[in-house]
Design a protein around this motif. Structure first.
Motif, mmCIF file in Angstrom:
data_model
loop_
_atom_site.group_PDB
_atom_site.id
_atom_site.type_symbol
_atom_site.label_atom_id
_atom_site.label_comp_id
_atom_site.label_asym_id
_atom_site.label_seq_id
_atom_site.Cartn_x
_atom_site.Cartn_y
_atom_site.Cartn_z
ATOM 1 N N SER A 112 0.812 -1.223 0.000
ATOM 2 C CA SER A 112 0.000 0.000 0.000
ATOM 3 C C SER A 112 0.840 1.264 0.000
ATOM 4 O O SER A 112 0.289 2.375 -0.102
ATOM 5 N N GLY A 113 2.163 1.147 0.147
ATOM 6 C CA GLY A 113 3.030 2.325 0.099
ATOM 7 C C GLY A 113 3.482 2.827 1.456
ATOM 8 O O GLY A 113 3.897 3.984 1.582
ATOM 9 N N LYS A 114 3.435 1.971 2.469
ATOM 10 C CA LYS A 114 3.790 2.395 3.833
ATOM 11 C C LYS A 114 5.251 2.824 3.936
ATOM 12 O O LYS A 114 5.567 3.828 4.570
ATOM 13 N N CYS A 129 -4.933 2.955 2.157
ATOM 14 C CA CYS A 129 -5.765 1.997 1.440
ATOM 15 C C CYS A 129 -6.065 2.571 0.052
ATOM 16 O O CYS A 129 -5.597 3.657 -0.295
ATOM 17 N N ASP A 130 -6.819 1.839 -0.731
ATOM 18 C CA ASP A 130 -7.157 2.251 -2.091
ATOM 19 C C ASP A 130 -8.659 2.407 -2.233
ATOM 20 O O ASP A 130 -9.435 1.605 -1.699
ATOM 21 N N GLU A 131 -9.065 3.440 -2.968
ATOM 22 C CA GLU A 131 -10.484 3.575 -3.281
ATOM 23 C C GLU A 131 -10.967 2.375 -4.082
ATOM 24 O O GLU A 131 -12.079 1.894 -3.890
ATOM 25 N N ASN A 132 -10.126 1.908 -4.988
ATOM 26 C CA ASN A 132 -10.439 0.747 -5.807
ATOM 27 C C ASN A 132 -9.570 -0.415 -5.345
ATOM 28 O O ASN A 132 -8.361 -0.403 -5.535
ATOM 29 N N ARG A 133 -10.197 -1.424 -4.727
ATOM 30 C CA ARG A 133 -9.431 -2.543 -4.182
ATOM 31 C C ARG A 133 -8.600 -3.247 -5.256
ATOM 32 O O ARG A 133 -7.509 -3.763 -4.976
ATOM 33 N N GLN A 134 -9.089 -3.263 -6.491
ATOM 34 C CA GLN A 134 -8.368 -3.945 -7.557
ATOM 35 C C GLN A 134 -7.017 -3.297 -7.818
ATOM 36 O O GLN A 134 -6.061 -3.980 -8.217
ATOM 37 N N GLY A 170 -6.394 7.200 -4.819
ATOM 38 C CA GLY A 170 -7.349 7.121 -5.925
ATOM 39 C C GLY A 170 -6.914 7.991 -7.091
ATOM 40 O O GLY A 170 -5.782 8.504 -7.125
ATOM 41 N N ASP A 171 -7.802 8.183 -8.040
ATOM 42 C CA ASP A 171 -7.469 8.945 -9.247
ATOM 43 C C ASP A 171 -7.046 10.374 -8.929
ATOM 44 O O ASP A 171 -6.189 10.943 -9.603
#
Length: 311
Positions: free
Chosen positions: A13-15, A196-201, A290-291
């Motif tokens: 996730s970029g931690k 986290c990511d807005e889009n899990r994919q 996200g975007d």
């Protein structure tokens, strides 16, 4: 008092990158909170930060154990707490970063741990598991401590036996011990940042690419070197995701492509479990990639929250 900032989130996730950039901006240091990055000689499969990725920022709690050793949350806290306290005493911000939620929570709370005396009970439980398998012992744990049994996977022999050992040694279930511990106010006050990511994919795609990159950097050679050095296949370290899947490949009993796919799938499932764990923390500030919210925006928001924290 110096700041403590916890950067949590799932694998890939970029931690690490955020921890380094935030440490640079605040003049801080990083305390790794990863149950596998503690092991020496296990760099590629654990995604341990390289010297280039550290960018000169001191990192603690990396390479503190041999792969043959069993590591635990109690040992992590015993080693990391003095480091955290030393940074605070010198007014150096501490960036606690990693995906092992159990370790991170225990460190900040200042948890006490049930004793593990050498009475022979652990060894007897080990022998019983060898004779009968783990299922009868898990069934016993369900009778004694159904809450702990419900959250342990049948394959998690180590924690099943530990829960039984605690009960036999103290008369207190692991659930009761944890509830009593959680009633004590946290030892440290920390700012919690969750990635986290807005889009899990998007996260899953990064995980898949990370595994492919590990293969390109020589993960199989790393595993071969560990085995050649005498590290048993049965150790906790070698049973980690990214290592255990390739043992049969090296023995000629499995196809490489299948093992890679299994690591990717297991890593995605692990990411889901990590998110579930961290979402239980009501103090978490979630930074959702996200975007329109990328690395620059995440860093700016994290820096603002950090500078505003505990003013």
């Amino acid at each position: 008092m110096a700041k403590i900032i916890c950067i949590a989130g799932p694998t890939a996730s970029g931690k690490t990158a955020l921890a380094v950039e935030l440490a640079k901006a605040l003049g801080g240091q990083v305390i790794s909170c990863d149950s596998m990055q503690v092991y020496r000689h296990m760099d590629i499969g654990t995604a341990k930060p390289t010297p280039a990725e550290m960018q000169g920022i001191p990192h603690h709690m990396l390479d503190v154990a041999e792969p043959e050793e069993d590591f635990s949350v109690s040992r992590y806290c015993a080693m990391a707490t003095p480091i955290l306290e030393d940074l605070m005493s010198h007014s150096i911000p501490a960036i606690v970063a990693g995906g092992t939620g159990l370790y991170m929570d225990a460190l900040i709370r200042g948890n006490t741990f049930a004793p593990a005396p050498s009475t022979g009970r652990r060894e007897e439980l080990e022998r019983q598991a060898d004779r009968e398998g783990i299922e009868p012992l898990l069934s016993w744990l369900r009778d004694i401590d159904p809450e702990t049994a419900a959250r342990l996977h049948p394959g998690d022999r180590k924690r099943i036996l530990r829960a039984l050992e605690i009960y036999l040694e103290t008369g207190e279930t692991m659930t009761a011990h944890n509830q009593r511990t959680q009633q004590v106010p946290p030892k440290f006050q920390a700012l919690w940042l969750g990635l986290c990511d807005e889009n899990r994919q998007d996260l899953y795609d990064r995980i898949d690419r990370r595994v492919e990159g590990m293969m390109e950097r020589g993960l199989l050679d790393e595993i071969r070197s560990l085995l050649a050095a005498g590290v048993p296949k049965s150790t906790t370290a070698m049973q980690a995701i990214g290592y255990k899947e390739f043992l049969d490949v090296l023995d000629g009993r499995s196809e490489l492509s299948q093992a890679i796919a299994q690591v990717q799938q297991s890593s995605r499932r692990y990411a889901k479990r990590q998110l579930t764990w961290f979402r239980r923390n009501p103090a978490m500030h979630w930074l959702r990639r996200g975007d329109h919210f990328g690395s620059a925006e995440i860093l700016a928001t994290a820096f603002r929250l950090a500078t505003d924290f505990d003013k």
